[in-house]
Scaffold this motif. Structure first.
Motif, PDB file in Angstrom:
ATOM      1  N   VAL A 251      -5.720 -47.961  57.961  1.00 60.66           N
ATOM      2  CA  VAL A 251      -5.936 -46.914  56.962  1.00 60.66           C
ATOM      3  C   VAL A 251      -6.394 -45.625  57.632  1.00 60.66           C
ATOM      4  CG1 VAL A 251      -7.364 -46.229  55.005  1.00 60.66           C
ATOM      5  CG2 VAL A 251      -6.404 -48.518  55.092  1.00 60.66           C
ATOM      6  N   LEU A 252      -7.316 -45.741  58.564  1.00 56.48           N
ATOM      7  CA  LEU A 252      -7.809 -44.547  59.238  1.00 56.48           C
ATOM      8  C   LEU A 252      -6.726 -43.878  60.069  1.00 56.48           C
ATOM      9  CD1 LEU A 252     -11.391 -45.699  60.239  1.00 56.48           C
ATOM     10  CD2 LEU A 252     -10.713 -44.155  58.399  1.00 56.48           C
ATOM     11  N   ILE A 253      -5.817 -44.667  60.637  1.00 57.51           N
ATOM     12  CA  ILE A 253      -4.693 -44.087  61.374  1.00 57.51           C
ATOM     13  C   ILE A 253      -3.835 -43.250  60.430  1.00 57.51           C
ATOM     14  CG2 ILE A 253      -2.516 -44.679  62.523  1.00 57.51           C
ATOM     15  CD1 ILE A 253      -4.033 -47.026  63.825  1.00 57.51           C
ATOM     16  N   LEU A 254      -3.716 -43.671  59.179  1.00 56.98           N
ATOM     17  CA  LEU A 254      -2.940 -42.902  58.194  1.00 56.98           C
ATOM     18  C   LEU A 254      -3.707 -41.714  57.628  1.00 56.98           C
ATOM     19  CD1 LEU A 254      -1.271 -45.728  56.107  1.00 56.98           C
ATOM     20  CD2 LEU A 254      -0.133 -44.147  57.652  1.00 56.98           C
ATOM     21  N   VAL A 255      -4.988 -41.897  57.353  1.00 52.05           N
ATOM     22  CA  VAL A 255      -5.746 -40.899  56.605  1.00 52.05           C
ATOM     23  C   VAL A 255      -6.333 -39.799  57.492  1.00 52.05           C
ATOM     24  CG1 VAL A 255      -7.781 -40.574  55.145  1.00 52.05           C
ATOM     25  CG2 VAL A 255      -6.242 -42.466  54.715  1.00 52.05           C
ATOM     26  N   LEU A 256      -6.840 -40.143  58.661  1.00 51.06           N
ATOM     27  CA  LEU A 256      -7.512 -39.143  59.490  1.00 51.06           C
ATOM     28  C   LEU A 256      -6.630 -37.966  59.888  1.00 51.06           C
ATOM     29  CD1 LEU A 256      -9.940 -41.169  61.769  1.00 51.06           C
ATOM     30  CD2 LEU A 256     -10.475 -39.659  59.880  1.00 51.06           C
ATOM     31  N   PRO A 257      -5.382 -38.163  60.296  1.00 49.48           N
ATOM     32  CA  PRO A 257      -4.574 -36.978  60.628  1.00 49.48           C
ATOM     33  C   PRO A 257      -4.359 -36.036  59.447  1.00 49.48           C
ATOM     34  CG  PRO A 257      -3.551 -38.951  61.511  1.00 49.48           C
ATOM     35  CD  PRO A 257      -4.682 -39.391  60.629  1.00 49.48           C
ATOM     36  N   LEU A 258      -4.417 -36.561  58.232  1.00 47.37           N
ATOM     37  CA  LEU A 258      -4.234 -35.711  57.051  1.00 47.37           C
ATOM     38  C   LEU A 258      -5.386 -34.725  56.869  1.00 47.37           C
ATOM     39  CD1 LEU A 258      -2.882 -38.327  54.491  1.00 47.37           C
ATOM     40  CD2 LEU A 258      -1.585 -36.695  55.860  1.00 47.37           C
ATOM     41  N   GLN A 259      -6.544 -35.018  57.476  1.00 47.31           N
ATOM     42  CA  GLN A 259      -7.694 -34.136  57.344  1.00 47.31           C
ATOM     43  C   GLN A 259      -7.496 -32.813  58.075  1.00 47.31           C
ATOM     44  OE1 GLN A 259      -9.971 -35.129  55.169  1.00 47.31           O
ATOM     45  NE2 GLN A 259      -8.654 -36.905  54.989  1.00 47.31           N
ATOM     46  N   PHE A 260      -6.552 -32.769  58.999  1.00 43.43           N
ATOM     47  CA  PHE A 260      -6.329 -31.558  59.783  1.00 43.43           C
ATOM     48  C   PHE A 260      -5.259 -30.648  59.181  1.00 43.43           C
ATOM     49  CE2 PHE A 260      -7.933 -34.786  62.736  1.00 43.43           C
ATOM     50  CZ  PHE A 260      -9.107 -34.143  63.113  1.00 43.43           C
ATOM     51  N   ILE A 261      -4.671 -31.068  58.081  1.00 41.04           N
ATOM     52  CA  ILE A 261      -3.675 -30.240  57.410  1.00 41.04           C
ATOM     53  C   ILE A 261      -4.396 -29.237  56.528  1.00 41.04           C
ATOM     54  CG2 ILE A 261      -1.771 -30.231  55.761  1.00 41.04           C
ATOM     55  CD1 ILE A 261      -1.070 -33.031  56.736  1.00 41.04           C
ATOM     56  N   ARG A 262      -4.106 -27.961  56.725  1.00 38.02           N
ATOM     57  CA  ARG A 262      -4.812 -26.912  55.987  1.00 38.02           C
ATOM     58  C   ARG A 262      -3.954 -26.230  54.935  1.00 38.02           C
ATOM     59  NH1 ARG A 262      -9.279 -28.836  56.447  1.00 38.02           N
ATOM     60  NH2 ARG A 262     -10.258 -28.825  58.458  1.00 38.02           N
ATOM     61  N   THR A 263      -2.648 -26.469  54.935  1.00 37.03           N
ATOM     62  CA  THR A 263      -1.801 -25.853  53.919  1.00 37.03           C
ATOM     63  C   THR A 263      -1.245 -26.936  53.006  1.00 37.03           C
ATOM     64  OG1 THR A 263       0.134 -25.966  55.344  1.00 37.03           O
ATOM     65  CG2 THR A 263      -1.138 -23.930  55.404  1.00 37.03           C
ATOM     66  N   LEU A 264      -1.251 -26.677  51.730  1.00 34.49           N
ATOM     67  CA  LEU A 264      -0.813 -27.675  50.762  1.00 34.49           C
ATOM     68  C   LEU A 264       0.679 -27.964  50.858  1.00 34.49           C
ATOM     69  CD1 LEU A 264      -2.877 -26.770  47.597  1.00 34.49           C
ATOM     70  CD2 LEU A 264      -3.178 -28.685  49.141  1.00 34.49           C
ATOM     71  N   THR A 265       1.464 -27.033  51.383  1.00 35.33           N
ATOM     72  CA  THR A 265       2.903 -27.285  51.476  1.00 35.33           C
ATOM     73  C   THR A 265       3.192 -28.438  52.434  1.00 35.33           C
ATOM     74  OG1 THR A 265       3.101 -25.585  53.185  1.00 35.33           O
ATOM     75  CG2 THR A 265       3.552 -24.937  50.919  1.00 35.33           C
ATOM     76  N   LYS A 266       2.378 -28.599  53.456  1.00 36.65           N
ATOM     77  CA  LYS A 266       2.570 -29.723  54.381  1.00 36.65           C
ATOM     78  C   LYS A 266       1.945 -31.002  53.837  1.00 36.65           C
ATOM     79  CE  LYS A 266       2.809 -26.740  58.369  1.00 36.65           C
ATOM     80  NZ  LYS A 266       2.121 -26.223  59.528  1.00 36.65           N
ATOM     81  N   TYR A 267       0.848 -30.880  53.120  1.00 41.40           N
ATOM     82  CA  TYR A 267       0.150 -32.042  52.581  1.00 41.40           C
ATOM     83  C   TYR A 267       0.918 -32.693  51.433  1.00 41.40           C
ATOM     84  CZ  TYR A 267      -3.515 -34.830  50.443  1.00 41.40           C
ATOM     85  OH  TYR A 267      -4.233 -35.850  49.908  1.00 41.40           O
ATOM     86  N   CYS A 268       1.674 -31.909  50.686  1.00 45.32           N
ATOM     87  CA  CYS A 268       2.329 -32.439  49.490  1.00 45.32           C
ATOM     88  C   CYS A 268       3.337 -33.534  49.836  1.00 45.32           C
ATOM     89  CB  CYS A 268       2.974 -31.329  48.688  1.00 45.32           C
ATOM     90  SG  CYS A 268       4.380 -30.548  49.458  1.00 45.32           S
ATOM     91  N   TYR A 269       3.964 -33.491  51.002  1.00 46.34           N
ATOM     92  CA  TYR A 269       4.912 -34.533  51.372  1.00 46.34           C
ATOM     93  C   TYR A 269       4.204 -35.877  51.586  1.00 46.34           C
ATOM     94  CZ  TYR A 269       8.003 -30.586  52.005  1.00 46.34           C
ATOM     95  OH  TYR A 269       8.723 -29.456  51.804  1.00 46.34           O
ATOM     96  N   PHE A 270       3.037 -35.827  52.250  1.00 43.79           N
ATOM     97  CA  PHE A 270       2.266 -37.052  52.454  1.00 43.79           C
ATOM     98  C   PHE A 270       1.750 -37.598  51.130  1.00 43.79           C
ATOM     99  CE2 PHE A 270       1.819 -34.870  56.564  1.00 43.79           C
ATOM    100  CZ  PHE A 270       2.351 -35.859  57.382  1.00 43.79           C
ATOM    101  N   SER A 271       1.303 -36.712  50.265  1.00 43.13           N
ATOM    102  CA  SER A 271       0.828 -37.134  48.954  1.00 43.13           C
ATOM    103  C   SER A 271       1.957 -37.732  48.135  1.00 43.13           C
ATOM    104  CB  SER A 271       0.207 -35.943  48.224  1.00 43.13           C
ATOM    105  OG  SER A 271      -0.228 -36.313  46.951  1.00 43.13           O
ATOM    106  N   LEU A 272       3.128 -37.124  48.218  1.00 43.33           N
ATOM    107  CA  LEU A 272       4.287 -37.651  47.498  1.00 43.33           C
ATOM    108  C   LEU A 272       4.642 -39.052  47.994  1.00 43.33           C
ATOM    109  CD1 LEU A 272       6.651 -37.181  45.498  1.00 43.33           C
ATOM    110  CD2 LEU A 272       7.925 -36.263  47.433  1.00 43.33           C
ATOM    111  N   MET A 273       4.621 -39.254  49.313  1.00 43.53           N
ATOM    112  CA  MET A 273       4.919 -40.586  49.862  1.00 43.53           C
ATOM    113  C   MET A 273       3.884 -41.607  49.414  1.00 43.53           C
ATOM    114  SD  MET A 273       6.394 -39.836  53.743  1.00 43.53           S
ATOM    115  CE  MET A 273       4.987 -40.631  54.393  1.00 43.53           C
ATOM    116  N   ALA A 274       2.605 -41.235  49.451  1.00 42.16           N
ATOM    117  CA  ALA A 274       1.552 -42.161  49.043  1.00 42.16           C
ATOM    118  C   ALA A 274       1.686 -42.537  47.574  1.00 42.16           C
ATOM    119  CB  ALA A 274       0.181 -41.540  49.305  1.00 42.16           C
ATOM    120  N   ASN A 275       1.931 -41.567  46.729  1.00 40.21           N
ATOM    121  CA  ASN A 275       2.096 -41.850  45.305  1.00 40.21           C
ATOM    122  C   ASN A 275       3.364 -42.654  45.038  1.00 40.21           C
ATOM    123  OD1 ASN A 275      -0.285 -40.616  44.385  1.00 40.21           O
ATOM    124  ND2 ASN A 275       0.682 -38.616  44.536  1.00 40.21           N
TER     125      ASN A 275
END
Length: 137
Positions: A102-126
């Motif tokens: 879980v930490l291997i998946l979640v920790l790198p997401l903490q370094f994303i600062r723009t929502l345009t890049k984060y939305c793809y990871f959120s979409l995959m998780a959902n």
């Protein structure tokens, strides 16, 4: 199945409906004010004063903490069940192995600062959450 899949899905639908309604309301307010607003706390500061801005910041922080805890809990259970399904006894019995994944998946997401890049990871998780709920039903 123990928590009530139908009730949970109905509550998620109600929550999503309220979220959609409130976002549309916020967009309407911003368009009528005709100002450039970059965050919820700026909007609440304009509408409710400095106390409203601080309350909004606090609520967003609590929301983010709840989201992270939910994702960590969900994916740790997911990996534990996955390891048990494939009969990896060591990983099935030890919770720390699932937490490492879980930490291997979640920790790198903490370094994303723009929502345009984060939305793809959120979409995959959902997407994976919806797939697993569909499998359970």
């Amino acid at each position: 199945s123990k928590a009530g899949l139908i009730q949970a899905n109905l509550l998620m639908l109600v929550g999503a409906s309220f979220t959609y309604w409130s976002i549309n309301l916020l967009i309407t307010i911003v368009e009528k004010i005709n100002l450039r607003i970059n965050s919820f706390d700026q909007l609440s500061f304009l509408l409710l004063g400095s106390l409203g801005g601080w309350v909004t910041r606090f609520c967003v922080i609590i929301l983010q903490i709840g989201t992270v805890v939910t994702y960590i809990y969900y994916f740790s259970i997911f990996f534990t069940n996955l390891f048990c399904y494939f009969r990896w006894e060591f990983a099935c019995e030890e919770k720390w192995v699932s937490m490492c994944f879980v930490l291997i998946l979640v920790l790198p997401l903490q370094f994303i600062r723009t929502l345009t890049k984060y939305c793809y990871f959120s979409l995959m998780a959902n997407f994976f959450i919806v797939i697993s709920l569909a499998i359970l039903v």
